[in-house]
Motif scaffolding. Structure first.
Motif, PDB file in Angstrom:
ATOM      1  N   ARG A 266     -29.830   2.442  20.900  1.00  0.00           N
ATOM      2  CA  ARG A 266     -29.574   3.138  22.023  1.00  0.00           C
ATOM      3  C   ARG A 266     -28.100   3.587  22.251  1.00  0.00           C
ATOM      4  O   ARG A 266     -27.171   2.952  21.784  1.00  0.00           O
ATOM      5  CB  ARG A 266     -30.090   1.977  23.127  1.00  0.00           C
ATOM      6  CG  ARG A 266     -31.514   2.024  23.149  1.00  0.00           C
ATOM      7  CD  ARG A 266     -31.700   0.904  24.293  1.00  0.00           C
ATOM      8  NE  ARG A 266     -33.403   0.479  23.941  1.00  0.00           N
ATOM      9  CZ  ARG A 266     -34.333   0.665  24.734  1.00  0.00           C
ATOM     10  NH1 ARG A 266     -34.019   1.601  25.729  1.00  0.00           N
ATOM     11  NH2 ARG A 266     -35.249   0.258  24.352  1.00  0.00           N
ATOM     12  N   ARG A 267     -27.934   4.472  23.305  1.00  0.00           N
ATOM     13  CA  ARG A 267     -26.671   4.827  23.463  1.00  0.00           C
ATOM     14  C   ARG A 267     -25.703   5.494  22.503  1.00  0.00           C
ATOM     15  O   ARG A 267     -24.373   5.256  22.609  1.00  0.00           O
ATOM     16  CB  ARG A 267     -25.929   3.819  24.463  1.00  0.00           C
ATOM     17  CG  ARG A 267     -26.428   3.552  25.549  1.00  0.00           C
ATOM     18  CD  ARG A 267     -25.938   2.404  26.319  1.00  0.00           C
ATOM     19  NE  ARG A 267     -26.648   1.564  27.210  1.00  0.00           N
ATOM     20  CZ  ARG A 267     -27.278   0.467  27.042  1.00  0.00           C
ATOM     21  NH1 ARG A 267     -27.019  -0.158  25.985  1.00  0.00           N
ATOM     22  NH2 ARG A 267     -28.027  -0.076  28.034  1.00  0.00           N
ATOM     23  N   LEU A 268     -26.428   5.816  21.616  1.00  0.00           N
ATOM     24  CA  LEU A 268     -25.321   6.332  20.295  1.00  0.00           C
ATOM     25  C   LEU A 268     -25.188   8.187  20.741  1.00  0.00           C
ATOM     26  O   LEU A 268     -25.891   8.740  21.494  1.00  0.00           O
ATOM     27  CB  LEU A 268     -26.226   6.621  19.128  1.00  0.00           C
ATOM     28  CG  LEU A 268     -26.544   5.319  18.299  1.00  0.00           C
ATOM     29  CD1 LEU A 268     -27.329   5.657  16.913  1.00  0.00           C
ATOM     30  CD2 LEU A 268     -25.073   4.690  17.964  1.00  0.00           C
ATOM     31  N   ARG A 269     -24.040   8.183  20.219  1.00  0.00           N
ATOM     32  CA  ARG A 269     -23.606   9.773  20.545  1.00  0.00           C
ATOM     33  C   ARG A 269     -22.867  10.309  19.234  1.00  0.00           C
ATOM     34  O   ARG A 269     -22.606   9.436  18.218  1.00  0.00           O
ATOM     35  CB  ARG A 269     -22.178   9.625  21.361  1.00  0.00           C
ATOM     36  CG  ARG A 269     -22.529   9.164  22.938  1.00  0.00           C
ATOM     37  CD  ARG A 269     -21.249   9.327  23.716  1.00  0.00           C
ATOM     38  NE  ARG A 269     -20.399   8.217  23.083  1.00  0.00           N
ATOM     39  CZ  ARG A 269     -19.514   7.538  23.534  1.00  0.00           C
ATOM     40  NH1 ARG A 269     -19.203   7.791  24.821  1.00  0.00           N
ATOM     41  NH2 ARG A 269     -18.562   6.510  23.021  1.00  0.00           N
ATOM     42  N   THR A 270     -22.974  11.566  19.054  1.00  0.00           N
ATOM     43  CA  THR A 270     -22.549  12.128  17.903  1.00  0.00           C
ATOM     44  C   THR A 270     -21.011  11.573  17.445  1.00  0.00           C
ATOM     45  O   THR A 270     -20.109  11.534  18.343  1.00  0.00           O
ATOM     46  CB  THR A 270     -22.463  13.727  17.974  1.00  0.00           C
ATOM     47  OG1 THR A 270     -23.739  14.280  18.415  1.00  0.00           O
ATOM     48  CG2 THR A 270     -21.694  14.292  16.638  1.00  0.00           C
ATOM     49  N   GLY A 271     -20.909  11.285  16.295  1.00  0.00           N
ATOM     50  CA  GLY A 271     -19.713  10.443  15.773  1.00  0.00           C
ATOM     51  C   GLY A 271     -19.443   9.199  15.933  1.00  0.00           C
ATOM     52  O   GLY A 271     -18.612   8.580  15.074  1.00  0.00           O
TER      53      GLY A 271
END
Length: 160
Positions: free
Chosen positions: A125-130
């Motif tokens: 959960r809560r992953l963002r690009t990079g």
């Protein structure tokens, strides 16, 4: 009688010495091969599009003379990380879990969305690009290798 005993004992000793010398020469020449030497590159995980699952991909380059085998993958950010292979039959694609994947001697195992990947369930959960995600790849010969994957958007060139 002593001479015949010495002759009887000498034959196996000479045979062993010749065998040992031959094996030493074979190994010294490099013909015996070398152990697996695996390096992990292009570690990436897809930005999850749904909470149920996402995929991670790695390239495993083996510079050694012996093959290796990827047995499993672990990460603290997912309950399960399973090796899965894409199967296409009669034009329809499906995923099949596989117990391991071969890393060829002096070759590369390249994971992609169309071949082999690591399915993560549930998706972190809560992953963002990079973002960076830690993984441990467990290999039969090379042992565990710690690697950090970068989060990418699905459909980018890095997944192929």
């Amino acid at each position: 009688m002593t001479t015949s005993l010495l002759r009887a004992a000498l034959a196996p000793v000479i045979a062993c010495a010749l065998t040992l010398a031959g094996l030493a020469a074979w190994t010294a020449s490099g013909a015996a091969g070398s152990p697996a030497d695996v390096e992990v590159t292009r570690a990436r995980v897809l930005l999850p599009s749904n909470p149920e699952a996402t995929a991670a991909f790695f390239d495993l380059r083996n510079a050694g003379g012996g093959e290796d085998e990827l047995l499993r993958v672990t990460t603290p950010l997912a309950d399960r990380a399973m090796l899965s292979r894409r199967i296409v039959r009669r034009g329809a694609g499906s995923m099949r879990m596989v117990p391991s994947a071969r890393v060829p001697a002096r070759g590369t195992l390249r994971m992609s969305a169309g071949t082999l990947d690591v399915m993560l369930q549930p998706a972190p959960r809560r992953l963002r690009t990079g973002d960076r995600v830690p993984f441990v790849l467990h290999l039969r010969e090379s042992g565990p290798i710690q690697v950090t994957a970068v989060t990418i958007r699905p459909g980018t060139a890095a997944t192929d």
